[in-house]
Design an enzyme around this catalytic site. Structure first.
Site, short mmCIF file in Angstrom:
data_model
loop_
_atom_site.label_atom_id
_atom_site.label_comp_id
_atom_site.label_asym_id
_atom_site.label_seq_id
_atom_site.Cartn_x
_atom_site.Cartn_y
_atom_site.Cartn_z
N ASP A 284 1.08 -1.21 -0.09
CA ASP A 284 0.06 -0.01 0.14
C ASP A 284 0.87 1.02 -0.18
O ASP A 284 1.31 1.77 1.24
CB ASP A 284 -0.83 -0.09 1.32
CG ASP A 284 -1.81 1.23 1.54
OD1 ASP A 284 -1.54 2.18 0.65
OD2 ASP A 284 -2.72 1.11 2.22
N HIS A 381 18.26 11.78 -18.36
CA HIS A 381 17.03 11.66 -18.42
C HIS A 381 16.48 11.71 -19.70
O HIS A 381 15.72 10.90 -20.12
CB HIS A 381 16.23 12.78 -17.42
CG HIS A 381 15.18 12.56 -16.72
ND1 HIS A 381 15.17 11.67 -15.56
CD2 HIS A 381 13.98 12.87 -17.12
CE1 HIS A 381 13.82 11.71 -15.20
NE2 HIS A 381 13.09 12.40 -16.08
#
Ligand code: MEV
Length: 428
Positions: A284, A381
């Site tokens: 979770d 990136h």
């Protein structure tokens, strides 16, 4: 092809790197290394990782499943154990960054972790309670403790259970706070069951109202510390000496302590790694996010989860934060991919998983800081993002790598440029 697997040495006799392999070659690598069973390998190949029945049983109104890339980071040496770490993430460069920093840290001796307890706190909130009722409850605290302790017999059998009971007072509210050792489970269901049963008992003992009973996601009982010392030679770039890189990382770490805006981004880099492993293990991640937010504000001012300093000729990083997760139960048990992730990591306890997750957070942090104080993050990136840009522009099959390579060459990472490159390619 003949693969070598030297502990966690990766590749094949041809010297191929993992990032150069096809997905099938990577699956075979894991199979040959004993990390996957044939059934698990087939599950990965099928790309049908959740059945309709399972999806129906986990959530409402389901009409499909939503896929994200599933990969693994390498070179995590944590408390003397080597790990491959499965990660689910849509952001390019997070897995590469985790592996890159993990290798630098491994070459310097690896991560050391210091988990504390594995306690989940729960709150039974009372309002409008009379002084007489409160005194009665306080006197009956051992009885309430015992009741709560017996409210979940199977947890007791597993060696867990209630470890503390405290009364906390807030103006018109009184809270009975239970601390519960959930052993290897994240424990939300167990804790809420214990709380609701106990609150029924409490309501028979008072004049007043039980407003609610619910676990707290503060993560205060699940704080972990992760440390890494990195040799300067592991930090150098083509144009900057390792000592200078380390010094600049320390300065940027100090800036994150001073600037909330920077601290949030610093922490986002840490959460990149943490959430990706939590997703891969069926945990979770919203609970983890909530715990992290609360911890960042613990001192009253939002703070970074990690800090970096120089000591004895090394760069030393320390991450301290709650890591709220489980390694058994609930969706973790139900989701075949979560089981597969735990198998790849060879995880035997939630403490062990906490340590690995914390190490991934610190690794992603190191990679981000190193890039920021040297070349900047866009170089790496955008290099990786060029493939998804190529796909968005319509490239298919072999066109993807060709368009991506051209994007990297021109360093003009726009969809328009990708479309033009693709048109040119198809015209040839
Ligand atoms: C990007 O997802 C994460 C970073 O912004 C983290 C940081 O700035 O430390 C690179």
């Amino acid at each position: 092809m003949y693969w070598w697997w030297n502990g966690y040495g990766y590749g094949c006799k041809t010297g191929m790197k993992i990032y150069e392999m096809t997905d099938e070659q990577r699956i075979k690598l894991l199979l040959d290394g004993g990390y996957l069973t044939e059934g698990q390998a087939d599950l990965l190949r099928s790309r049908q990782t959740i059945s309709t029945d399972l999806a129906d049983s986990l959530s409402e109104n389901q009409i499909g499943s939503f896929s994200l890339p599933y990969g693994f980071a390498t070179d995590f040496l944590v408390d003397g154990i080597d790990y491959l770490v499965p990660m689910v993430i849509e952001e390019p460069s997070v897995i590469a960054a985790a592996s890159n920093a993990a290798k630098r840290i491994k070459n310097s001796g690896g991560f050391r972790t210091f988990p504390t307890s594995r306690i989940v706190y729960g709150q039974i909130v009372l309002e409008n309670i009379t002084q007489a009722s409160l005194s009665r409850l306080e006197q009956a605290s051992s009885e309430i403790f015992e009741f709560a302790q017996n409210a979940h017999p199977s947890l007791l059998k597993r060696g867990g259970g209630v470890v503390s009971l405290n009364f906390n007072y807030y103006d018109e509210f009184v809270e009975i706070e239970l601390g519960i050792d959930t052993v290897d489970a994240m424990g939300a269901n167990m804790v809420n069951t214990i709380l609701e049963k106990t609150s029924q008992k409490v309501s028979t003992m008072i004049n007043g109202d039980v407003l609610c009973s619910i676990l707290s996601n503060s993560g205060q009982g699940q704080v972990i510390t992760v440390e890494a010392e990195i040799n300067f030679d592991q930090l150098s770039t083509k144009t900057m000496a390792g000592h200078e890189v380390a010094t600049r990382i320390v300065k940027l770490s100090a800036f994150a302590k001073a600037s909330v805006k920077r601290a949030v981004t610093h922490n986002k880099g840490i959460m990149n790694g943490i959430d990706a492993v939590l997703l891969a293990t069926g945990n979770d991640f919203r609970a983890q996010e909530a715990a992290a937010h609360s911890f960042a504000f613990e001192s009253g001012q939002y703070q970074p989860f990690s800090e970096w300093h120089l000591a004895e000729g090394k760069l030393v990083g320390t991450l301290k934060m709650p890591i709220e997760l489980g390694s058994v139960g609930g969706a973790i048990r139900a989701l075949p991919m979560a089981q597969l992730s735990l198998a790849i990591m060879k995880i035997h306890s939630s403490k062990q998983l906490q340590s690995v997750v914390g190490a991934v957070g610190l690794a992603n942090n190191l990679s981000a800081l190193r890039a920021l104080v040297t070349t900047g993050i866009q170089a790496g990136h955008m290099g990786l993002q060029s493939k998804s840009l190529a796909i968005s522009a319509g490239a298919v099959g072999t066109e993807i790598d060709l368009v991506a390579a051209k994007l990297n060459q021109t360093k003009n990472y726009t969809i328009k440029n990708a479309q033009n490159i693709l048109l040119e390619l198809r015209d040839k």
